[in-house]
Motif scaffolding. Structure first.
Motif, PDB file in Angstrom:
ATOM      1  N   LYS A 133       0.830  -1.205   0.000  1.00 15.41           N
ATOM      2  CA  LYS A 133       0.000   0.000   0.000  1.00 15.41           C
ATOM      3  C   LYS A 133       0.867   1.260   0.000  1.00 15.41           C
ATOM      4  CE  LYS A 133      -2.178   0.935   3.818  1.00 15.41           C
ATOM      5  NZ  LYS A 133      -3.151   0.832   4.934  1.00 15.41           N
ATOM      6  N   ASN A 134       0.514   2.189  -0.875  1.00 14.16           N
ATOM      7  CA  ASN A 134       1.205   3.480  -1.006  1.00 14.16           C
ATOM      8  C   ASN A 134       2.630   3.359  -1.538  1.00 14.16           C
ATOM      9  OD1 ASN A 134      -0.889   5.160  -0.284  1.00 14.16           O
ATOM     10  ND2 ASN A 134      -0.364   5.193   1.885  1.00 14.16           N
ATOM     11  N   TYR A 135       2.990   2.203  -2.081  1.00 15.03           N
ATOM     12  CA  TYR A 135       4.324   2.023  -2.644  1.00 15.03           C
ATOM     13  C   TYR A 135       4.265   2.142  -4.163  1.00 15.03           C
ATOM     14  CZ  TYR A 135       5.346  -0.114   1.910  1.00 15.03           C
ATOM     15  OH  TYR A 135       5.486  -0.366   3.243  1.00 15.03           O
ATOM     16  N   THR A 136       5.333   2.625  -4.741  1.00 20.99           N
ATOM     17  CA  THR A 136       5.489   2.655  -6.194  1.00 20.99           C
ATOM     18  C   THR A 136       6.691   1.789  -6.549  1.00 20.99           C
ATOM     19  OG1 THR A 136       4.573   4.888  -6.341  1.00 20.99           O
ATOM     20  CG2 THR A 136       5.878   4.104  -8.214  1.00 20.99           C
ATOM     21  N   LEU A 137       6.453   0.739  -7.303  1.00 17.98           N
ATOM     22  CA  LEU A 137       7.522  -0.191  -7.645  1.00 17.98           C
ATOM     23  C   LEU A 137       8.384   0.377  -8.770  1.00 17.98           C
ATOM     24  CD1 LEU A 137       5.592  -3.592  -7.655  1.00 17.98           C
ATOM     25  CD2 LEU A 137       6.869  -2.558  -5.788  1.00 17.98           C
ATOM     26  N   SER A 138       9.691   0.283  -8.588  1.00 20.96           N
ATOM     27  CA  SER A 138      10.613   0.654  -9.661  1.00 20.96           C
ATOM     28  C   SER A 138      10.639  -0.456 -10.705  1.00 20.96           C
ATOM     29  CB  SER A 138      12.014   0.862  -9.092  1.00 20.96           C
ATOM     30  OG  SER A 138      12.529  -0.373  -8.613  1.00 20.96           O
ATOM     31  N   ASN A 139      11.230  -0.177 -11.844  1.00 19.26           N
ATOM     32  CA  ASN A 139      11.349  -1.208 -12.880  1.00 19.26           C
ATOM     33  C   ASN A 139      12.108  -2.424 -12.358  1.00 19.26           C
ATOM     34  OD1 ASN A 139       9.958   0.327 -14.740  1.00 19.26           O
ATOM     35  ND2 ASN A 139      11.818   1.275 -15.581  1.00 19.26           N
ATOM     36  N   LYS A 140      13.141  -2.161 -11.555  1.00 22.83           N
ATOM     37  CA  LYS A 140      13.923  -3.259 -10.984  1.00 22.83           C
ATOM     38  C   LYS A 140      13.057  -4.109 -10.055  1.00 22.83           C
ATOM     39  CE  LYS A 140      17.963  -4.193  -8.059  1.00 22.83           C
ATOM     40  NZ  LYS A 140      19.077  -3.581  -7.278  1.00 22.83           N
ATOM     41  N   GLN A 141      12.232  -3.444  -9.241  1.00 22.16           N
ATOM     42  CA  GLN A 141      11.384  -4.179  -8.307  1.00 22.16           C
ATOM     43  C   GLN A 141      10.291  -4.962  -9.036  1.00 22.16           C
ATOM     44  OE1 GLN A 141      10.418  -0.747  -5.924  1.00 22.16           O
ATOM     45  NE2 GLN A 141      11.788  -1.380  -4.261  1.00 22.16           N
ATOM     46  N   VAL A 142       9.762  -4.383 -10.113  1.00 19.59           N
ATOM     47  CA  VAL A 142       8.783  -5.110 -10.924  1.00 19.59           C
ATOM     48  C   VAL A 142       9.412  -6.385 -11.473  1.00 19.59           C
ATOM     49  CG1 VAL A 142       7.465  -5.053 -13.079  1.00 19.59           C
ATOM     50  CG2 VAL A 142       7.386  -3.101 -11.519  1.00 19.59           C
ATOM     51  N   ALA A 143      10.660  -6.271 -11.931  1.00 15.43           N
ATOM     52  CA  ALA A 143      11.367  -7.446 -12.454  1.00 15.43           C
ATOM     53  C   ALA A 143      11.591  -8.481 -11.354  1.00 15.43           C
ATOM     54  CB  ALA A 143      12.703  -7.016 -13.060  1.00 15.43           C
ATOM     55  N   GLN A 144      11.984  -8.015 -10.155  1.00 15.97           N
ATOM     56  CA  GLN A 144      12.186  -8.935  -9.033  1.00 15.97           C
ATOM     57  C   GLN A 144      10.892  -9.670  -8.690  1.00 15.97           C
ATOM     58  OE1 GLN A 144      13.641  -6.103  -6.146  1.00 15.97           O
ATOM     59  NE2 GLN A 144      15.780  -6.735  -6.421  1.00 15.97           N
ATOM     60  N   LEU A 145       9.799  -8.935  -8.665  1.00 16.36           N
ATOM     61  CA  LEU A 145       8.506  -9.536  -8.341  1.00 16.36           C
ATOM     62  C   LEU A 145       8.141 -10.609  -9.355  1.00 16.36           C
ATOM     63  CD1 LEU A 145       5.790  -9.702  -6.860  1.00 16.36           C
ATOM     64  CD2 LEU A 145       5.023  -7.731  -8.207  1.00 16.36           C
ATOM     65  N   ASN A 146       8.240 -10.275 -10.625  1.00 18.58           N
ATOM     66  CA  ASN A 146       7.840 -11.223 -11.660  1.00 18.58           C
ATOM     67  C   ASN A 146       8.774 -12.426 -11.725  1.00 18.58           C
ATOM     68  OD1 ASN A 146       5.462 -10.198 -13.530  1.00 18.58           O
ATOM     69  ND2 ASN A 146       6.587  -8.404 -12.820  1.00 18.58           N
ATOM     70  N   ASN A 147      10.076 -12.193 -11.557  1.00 15.58           N
ATOM     71  CA  ASN A 147      11.023 -13.311 -11.564  1.00 15.58           C
ATOM     72  C   ASN A 147      10.751 -14.272 -10.410  1.00 15.58           C
ATOM     73  OD1 ASN A 147      12.356 -12.388 -13.834  1.00 15.58           O
ATOM     74  ND2 ASN A 147      13.891 -11.224 -12.662  1.00 15.58           N
ATOM     75  N   SER A 148      10.293 -13.722  -9.285  1.00 14.98           N
ATOM     76  CA  SER A 148       9.973 -14.576  -8.141  1.00 14.98           C
ATOM     77  C   SER A 148       8.688 -15.356  -8.389  1.00 14.98           C
ATOM     78  CB  SER A 148       9.829 -13.725  -6.873  1.00 14.98           C
ATOM     79  OG  SER A 148      11.038 -13.076  -6.557  1.00 14.98           O
ATOM     80  N   LEU A 149       7.666 -14.671  -8.884  1.00 18.41           N
ATOM     81  CA  LEU A 149       6.373 -15.323  -9.078  1.00 18.41           C
ATOM     82  C   LEU A 149       6.445 -16.443 -10.110  1.00 18.41           C
ATOM     83  CD1 LEU A 149       3.901 -12.278  -9.001  1.00 18.41           C
ATOM     84  CD2 LEU A 149       4.254 -13.998  -7.229  1.00 18.41           C
ATOM     85  N   VAL A 150       7.268 -16.263 -11.128  1.00 17.01           N
ATOM     86  CA  VAL A 150       7.399 -17.287 -12.168  1.00 17.01           C
ATOM     87  C   VAL A 150       7.824 -18.628 -11.570  1.00 17.01           C
ATOM     88  CG1 VAL A 150       8.878 -17.983 -14.096  1.00 17.01           C
ATOM     89  CG2 VAL A 150       7.768 -15.762 -14.127  1.00 17.01           C
ATOM     90  N   LYS A 151       8.586 -18.570 -10.471  1.00 19.68           N
ATOM     91  CA  LYS A 151       9.097 -19.795  -9.844  1.00 19.68           C
ATOM     92  C   LYS A 151       8.079 -20.446  -8.903  1.00 19.68           C
ATOM     93  CE  LYS A 151      13.750 -17.822 -10.003  1.00 19.68           C
ATOM     94  NZ  LYS A 151      14.881 -17.284  -9.204  1.00 19.68           N
ATOM     95  N   CYS A 152       6.951 -19.756  -8.674  1.00 16.09           N
ATOM     96  CA  CYS A 152       5.950 -20.265  -7.718  1.00 16.09           C
ATOM     97  C   CYS A 152       4.966 -21.179  -8.444  1.00 16.09           C
ATOM     98  CB  CYS A 152       5.223 -19.108  -7.048  1.00 16.09           C
ATOM     99  SG  CYS A 152       6.301 -17.987  -6.133  1.00 16.09           S
ATOM    100  N   GLN A 153       5.442 -22.332  -8.836  1.00 20.61           N
ATOM    101  CA  GLN A 153       4.641 -23.204  -9.692  1.00 20.61           C
ATOM    102  C   GLN A 153       3.441 -23.818  -8.974  1.00 20.61           C
ATOM    103  OE1 GLN A 153       7.536 -25.964 -11.190  1.00 20.61           O
ATOM    104  NE2 GLN A 153       8.590 -24.413 -12.433  1.00 20.61           N
ATOM    105  N   LYS A 154       3.460 -23.819  -7.633  1.00 23.95           N
ATOM    106  CA  LYS A 154       2.334 -24.371  -6.873  1.00 23.95           C
ATOM    107  C   LYS A 154       1.389 -23.282  -6.363  1.00 23.95           C
ATOM    108  CE  LYS A 154       4.778 -28.508  -5.256  1.00 23.95           C
ATOM    109  NZ  LYS A 154       5.176 -29.300  -4.059  1.00 23.95           N
ATOM    110  N   LEU A 155       1.644 -22.043  -6.762  1.00 22.06           N
ATOM    111  CA  LEU A 155       0.868 -20.919  -6.226  1.00 22.06           C
ATOM    112  C   LEU A 155      -0.610 -21.046  -6.597  1.00 22.06           C
ATOM    113  CD1 LEU A 155       1.276 -18.263  -4.642  1.00 22.06           C
ATOM    114  CD2 LEU A 155       1.348 -17.079  -6.846  1.00 22.06           C
ATOM    115  N   LYS A 156      -1.459 -20.974  -5.570  1.00 22.22           N
ATOM    116  CA  LYS A 156      -2.900 -21.054  -5.783  1.00 22.22           C
ATOM    117  C   LYS A 156      -3.607 -19.728  -5.523  1.00 22.22           C
ATOM    118  CE  LYS A 156      -3.353 -25.988  -4.777  1.00 22.22           C
ATOM    119  NZ  LYS A 156      -4.038 -27.020  -3.944  1.00 22.22           N
TER     120      LYS A 156
END
Length: 602
Positions: free
Chosen positions: A37-60
């Motif tokens: 909340k109230n945060y603005t993600l930088s391009n680097k942080q967006v990349a970190q988020l997506n790179n992490s989520l891609v590995k969450c193959q069991k995420l429901k």
């Protein structure tokens, strides 16, 4: 704290959240809740988020909270404390941002206080362009994801940001549960159409929550929503909030017609307040309800529109088919509903014999005795109710209507929580007596709010109400508003005698100002206060009466026994109190050594 320092702290917190995510066992994650909340993600942080989520193959399940807020929790709590009467009208909960809550508070303050308040229109801060946070490629890899929640209140996404949401949703083929909070995002017809297109890709949805209130779309956007809903054949839970848009009769009617085709629905919440809709929409919604016979929980909010008896008659007919309902919340205040419409709604409620919880807000209409009587006759059939919130204030109801409603209350013997607002009508002693007789049978109540102010109630009506209070010995919370009537000493004494039996009270809000109460009535009420030794919060308004020193002294003596008080709001001005009365009240205050908040007018 300066803005630059605050932004720096926010970015540090964001990085910590993302670092924790990256360090976790991503392959084992099944649920991720990112509170940014109230945060603005930088391009680097967006990349970190997506790179992490891609590995969450069991995420429901994924929750991404990027709400933008300028109003704090403390500010909201202070407003609810100051304007407690509107709290029930405001939608709150984990998914509702503080700024959205504030805007609702402002909306209802403008209605109830006619602009006479100190809250200013909320100005959203300029939001930095966020870009695409969740990438299509990321979502394509989350093949087990069945629940997605996007909290994006106040992000000012506009139509361009809505296209990003569409792309994200187009990859979510396995979703069962979708929750999107999109309040005040400057989304127009093109944007909401894109979002609707994205939702259409989620063919397995059983639960859909779409809060698109306070945006900029009209009927074309509403048509897109209706088209999407027509493809959601598996929905069992639908929560759609279009409060304060510009969708008009055609758009709202289209949505209503399609809701009727979602015949598996068990839970429906539909908010269309302040949209300038009328009877055509109400008629379509009634027709839709007639097809939804599996509903267990229903809430619809059509307040502050232009709906009259013609439309409400069909709402009543449709609602009468929903006989499996256990929880029903109807909000149609500030329309143009008269006796026929009220009777139709009342008849429908009478068919819902399995109701445990009923909220019925129909204040600020044109309902007279006939409508109120029919509501009462049908309410009397709801004998399983444990919670009733009944608000029919600001109508044209007299003794006959009030009497039938009072009799109905007497049939609801299982009630533990009752909110009953019938103030600002035309009720005299006879109506009040029958309300009292009904209330006296509700002996299981622990929480009671009773608003009878601004009527024509005298001693006889007040006395019966007082006797009823005495039967409610389990009460721990009581709001009792009987101000601006014609009550003298005899009525006040009987109210006091009843109140004296409510010895379990911890919270009391007692308002009996603007009557004709003298020393005898005030003295008995004062004695009653002394019996309520467990009180921690007390609001006591008895100003604008005829109380002298003797009455004030007895109020003071009673107050002196309330030694557990932490919050006291005490208003006794506009009486005839001299030094003796004031001195005793002053001494009483000295006994309240735990007080942290005091408002005192004498």
């Amino acid at each position: 704290m300066g803005n630059n320092q605050k932004k720096s702290e926010q970015q540090n917190n964001t990085q910590n959240i993302l670092q924790d995510l990256m360090k976790s066992n991503l392959k084992a994650q099944t649920h991720i809740d990112l509170q940014l909340k109230n945060y603005t993600l930088s391009n680097k942080q967006v990349a970190q988020l997506n790179n992490s989520l891609v590995k969450c193959q069991k995420l429901k399940s994924l929750v991404l909270n990027l709400n933008k807020e300028s109003i704090s929790d403390d500010q909201i709590n202070q407003l609810f404390t100051k304007y407690s009467s509107i709290k029930k009208y405001v939608e709150t909960g984990n998914n509702v941002s503080n700024d959205q809550i504030y805007s609702q508070i402002l909306f209802f303050l403008n209605i109830f206080y006619e602009g006479n308040h100190d809250c200013q229109e909320l100005r959203l801060n300029d939001i930095e362009a966020q870009g695409n946070i969740l990438l299509e490629e990321t979502m394509s890899n989350l093949i087990n994801l069945n629940s997605l929640q996007l909290n994006l209140d106040g992000n000012q996404l506009g139509d361009g940001g809505a296209v990003w949401i569409c792309k994200v949703l187009s990859r979510c083929k396995t979703l069962n549960n979708l929750n999107m909070q999109l309040w005040k995002n400057k989304i127009g017809d093109r944007g909401i159409s894109s979002i609707a297109e994205g939702i259409s890709s989620c063919a397995q949805l059983t639960t859909l929550t779409l809060n698109a209130s306070a945006n900029l779309f009209g009927k074309e956007g509403a048509f897109s929503i209706s088209t999407t809903l027509s493809s959601c054949k598996m929905l069992t839970h639908l929560d759609i909030n279009l409060f304060n848009n510009q969708i008009g009769e055609e758009g709202a009617s289209a949505i209503c017609r399609v809701i009727g085709s979602c015949q598996l629905l068990e839970n429906l919440k539909f908010v269309l307040c302040n949209n300038q809709i009328g009877d055509r929409v109400a008629f379509c919604f009634g027709t839709a309800l007639s097809n939804l016979m599996s509903l267990i929980n229903l809430k619809f909010c059509f307040s502050k529109n232009k709906i009259s008896d013609e439309g409400v008659l069909n709402v009543g007919l449709g609602l009468s088919q929903c006989i499996q309902l256990k929880n029903l919340d109807i909000r149609m205040k500030f329309n143009k509903i008269g006796n026929d419409g009220a009777s139709a709604i009342g008849s429908a409620i009478g068919n819902c014999k399995y109701l445990d919880n009923l909220s019925f807000f129909i204040g600020g209409n044109q309902i007279g005795n006939d409508g109120a009587q029919n509501i009462g006759l049908c309410l009397s059939k709801c004998t399983q109710l444990t919670n009733l919130d009944f608000r029919i204030q600001q109508n044209q109801i007299g003794d006959d209507g009030a009497s039938t409603i009072g009799t109905a209350l007497g049939n609801c013997k299982l009630l533990t929580n009752l909110i009953f607002y019938i103030h600002a009508n035309q009720i005299g002693d006879n109506g009040a007596q029958n309300i009292g007789l009904g209330l006296s049978k509700c002996t299981q109540l622990t929480n009671l709010e009773l608003a009878l102010g601004q009527n024509q109630i005298g001693n006889d009506g007040a006395s019966t109400i007082g006797t009823a209070l005495g039967n409610c010995k389990l009460l721990t919370n009581l709001k009792f508003y009987i101000y601006a009537n014609q009550i003298g000493d005899n009525g006040a004494q009987n109210i006091g005698l009843g109140l004296s039996k409510c010895t379990q009270l911890t919270n009391l809000d007692f308002r009996i100002q603007q009557n004709q109460i003298g020393n005898d009535g005030a003295s008995t009420i004062g004695t009653a206060l002394g019996n309520c030794k467990l009180l921690t919060n007390l609001k006591f308004y008895i100003g604008a009466n005829q109380i002298g020193d003797n009455g004030a002294q007895n109020i003071g003596l009673g107050l002196s026994k309330c030694t557990q008080l932490k919050n006291l709001d005490f208003i006794i001005q506009q009486n005839q109190i001299g030094n003796d009365g004031a001195s005793t009240i002053g001494t009483a205050l000295g006994n309240c050594k735990l007080l942290t908040n005091l408002i005192f007018y004498i």
